[in-house]
Design a protein around this motif. Structure first.
Motif, PDB file in Angstrom:
ATOM      1  N   LEU A  13     -11.422  14.412  10.170  1.00 36.83           N
ATOM      2  CA  LEU A  13     -10.501  15.371   9.560  1.00 36.83           C
ATOM      3  C   LEU A  13     -11.322  16.513   8.965  1.00 36.83           C
ATOM      4  O   LEU A  13     -12.142  16.294   8.075  1.00 36.83           O
ATOM      5  CB  LEU A  13      -9.677  14.687   8.479  1.00 36.83           C
ATOM      6  N   THR A  85     -12.648  11.332   6.458  1.00 40.77           N
ATOM      7  CA  THR A  85     -11.491  10.685   7.067  1.00 40.77           C
ATOM      8  C   THR A  85     -11.597  10.639   8.588  1.00 40.77           C
ATOM      9  O   THR A  85     -11.994  11.616   9.220  1.00 40.77           O
ATOM     10  CB  THR A  85     -10.212  11.460   6.693  1.00 40.77           C
ATOM     11  N   GLY A  87      -9.646  11.119  11.595  1.00 45.16           N
ATOM     12  CA  GLY A  87      -8.376  11.767  11.876  1.00 45.16           C
ATOM     13  C   GLY A  87      -7.753  11.339  13.184  1.00 45.16           C
ATOM     14  O   GLY A  87      -6.542  11.425  13.369  1.00 45.16           O
ATOM     15  N   CYS A 121     -10.423   7.997   2.597  1.00 46.20           N
ATOM     16  CA  CYS A 121      -9.277   7.611   3.414  1.00 46.20           C
ATOM     17  C   CYS A 121      -9.699   6.586   4.472  1.00 46.20           C
ATOM     18  O   CYS A 121     -10.317   5.581   4.156  1.00 46.20           O
ATOM     19  CB  CYS A 121      -8.683   8.880   4.031  1.00 46.20           C
ATOM     20  N   HIS A 141      -6.366   4.570   3.117  1.00 47.15           N
ATOM     21  CA  HIS A 141      -5.017   5.124   3.136  1.00 47.15           C
ATOM     22  C   HIS A 141      -4.001   3.980   3.106  1.00 47.15           C
ATOM     23  O   HIS A 141      -4.106   3.018   3.871  1.00 47.15           O
ATOM     24  CB  HIS A 141      -4.826   5.966   4.393  1.00 47.15           C
ATOM     25  N   GLY A 174      -5.804   7.689   0.451  1.00 47.01           N
ATOM     26  CA  GLY A 174      -5.328   8.483   1.571  1.00 47.01           C
ATOM     27  C   GLY A 174      -5.380   9.986   1.400  1.00 47.01           C
ATOM     28  O   GLY A 174      -5.448  10.520   0.298  1.00 47.01           O
ATOM     29  N   GLY A 175      -5.343  10.655   2.561  1.00 43.82           N
ATOM     30  CA  GLY A 175      -5.136  12.097   2.621  1.00 43.82           C
ATOM     31  C   GLY A 175      -6.125  12.914   1.825  1.00 43.82           C
ATOM     32  O   GLY A 175      -7.324  12.921   2.101  1.00 43.82           O
ATOM     33  N   MET A 176      -5.603  13.600   0.810  1.00 47.17           N
ATOM     34  CA  MET A 176      -6.412  14.522   0.020  1.00 47.17           C
ATOM     35  C   MET A 176      -7.147  13.839  -1.132  1.00 47.17           C
ATOM     36  O   MET A 176      -7.572  14.508  -2.075  1.00 47.17           O
ATOM     37  CB  MET A 176      -5.527  15.642  -0.523  1.00 47.17           C
ATOM     38  N   GLN A 211      -2.456   5.559  -5.665  1.00 48.13           N
ATOM     39  CA  GLN A 211      -1.707   6.167  -4.577  1.00 48.13           C
ATOM     40  C   GLN A 211      -0.394   5.422  -4.313  1.00 48.13           C
ATOM     41  O   GLN A 211       0.334   5.719  -3.375  1.00 48.13           O
ATOM     42  CB  GLN A 211      -2.541   6.238  -3.306  1.00 48.13           C
ATOM     43  N   TYR A 214       2.995   7.111  -3.534  1.00 47.56           N
ATOM     44  CA  TYR A 214       3.157   7.762  -2.240  1.00 47.56           C
ATOM     45  C   TYR A 214       3.364   6.777  -1.097  1.00 47.56           C
ATOM     46  O   TYR A 214       3.669   7.181   0.024  1.00 47.56           O
ATOM     47  CB  TYR A 214       1.923   8.617  -1.928  1.00 47.56           C
TER      48      TYR A 214
END
Length: 330
Positions: A13, A85, A87, A121, A141, A174-176, A211, A214
């Protein structure tokens, strides 16, 4: 200055690479510029790839590296190695990076008191594949937590946590979550003041720890046990009713002992624990989409006591029902 080596690979990512490099490079810099002071950089950074070749990220961007990770002796030259990450499809990326995983496996636990290796992540899959997370606490994540547990049962996975640190290895969710990982690591290496100033300069909420708000329950359906899937479908329509283990066993045609074992293997949770999560998920949907009072939502999901439900909701999401609604209302 400390050196941070971010490892690039095809299918990574891009934002998890460039973003965390930005954070480290601007620690001690951006805040100083805002306040018309002399910048004091705290880190040098470099992007390393196999043989120093460009890496093509999942969004199609090709990034030119600064060097090759296979020229780096683990622990000798770089103070911190960061795996971004994954991706692309996780299995495909892992299979295509066997040499990188073998290189990572040469890292040995250190008692130096500092984090030496970190992942963001799904990058935790790469650390786990290299054996670095065996017997350690880690996170990834939330949406890939069941897949992670199935592939790496020897890792103490904590999918609700945003950042975990076990010895000299740190993982972010996860993610950001590279924001949170970066701020945490800046604090560990450069001190709390530099980290606070960096968080303010980048407008980052540095107080996040979970997290769980989410996460979605749908991830616990990614299995092939037909009997358990049938029970999950039944619970979708009966979660507000009193549900006993005896009733679930009767519906599934299993003994209570077999039911618990198979339910745990399929979903990662017990039937009772899953029912709690299902009720919390339905409550979250009501909080996001309706203006129903919290006491009415409490009854709709099968609870009578608002205070008990609030404690349970906070346990699973890290927020009270009111705070959750304020953050996620549509």
């Amino acid at each position: 200055m400390r050196t941070v080596s971010v490892i690039g690979f095809d299918g990574a990512l891009a934002s998890a690479i460039t973003g965390i490099i930005d954070l480290f490079r601007l620690a001690g810099v951006t805040w100083a510029r805002i306040n018309d002071e002399t910048p004091v950089p705290q880190f040098t950074t470099r992007l390393l790839t196999k043989d120093g070749a460009p890496c093509r990220c999942i969004n199609g961007l090709t990034i030119q590296p600064d060097g090759a990770w296979n020229d780096l002796l683990p622990g000798d030259e770089s103070d911190l190695v960061v795996i971004p990450t994954i991706g692309g499809p996780i299995d495909v990326v892992l299979a295509g990076n066997a040499e990188l995983i073998e290189w990572l496996s040469t890292f040995r636990a250190s008692d130096a008191g500092q984090v030496r290796v970190a992942s963001n992540c799904t990058g935790a899959f790469m650390l786990a594949e290299a054996g670095l997370l065996d017997g350690r606490q880690a996170t990834t994540h939330w949406g890939f937590s069941h897949q992670f547990r199935q592939r790496f049962p020897g890792v103490n996975l904590q999918p609700d946590k945003l950042v975990t640190v076990d010895g000299d290895i740190a993982c972010a969710g996860g993610g950001m979550a590279w924001w949170d990982l970066g701020i945490y690591l800046v604090e560990r290496y450069a001190g709390a003041q530099v980290a606070r100033e960096l968080a303010k300069a980048f407008v980052i909420d540095a107080g996040r720890t979970s997290q769980a708000p989410y996460s979605a329950l749908q991830a616990r359906r990614y299995h092939s046990d037909a009997a358990i899937l049938k029970l999950q479908d039944w619970l979708d329509g009966h979660h507000s009713e009193p549900v006993t283990l005896e009733r679930l066993a009767s519906l599934s045609g299993l003994t209570e002992r077999s039911l618990i074992r198979r339910f745990k293997a399929a979903t990662g949770d017990t039937p009772t624990g899953y029912l709690q999560l299902l009720r919390i998920e339905v409550a979250r949907q009501h909080l996001e989409k309706t203006r129903l009072p919290i006491d009415e939502i409490t009854r709709l999901v099968g609870y009578e006591d608002v205070s008990s439900f609030t404690r349970l909701f906070r346990k699973h999401t890290g927020l009270s029902p009111g705070a959750y609604r304020s953050r996620f209302v549509r």
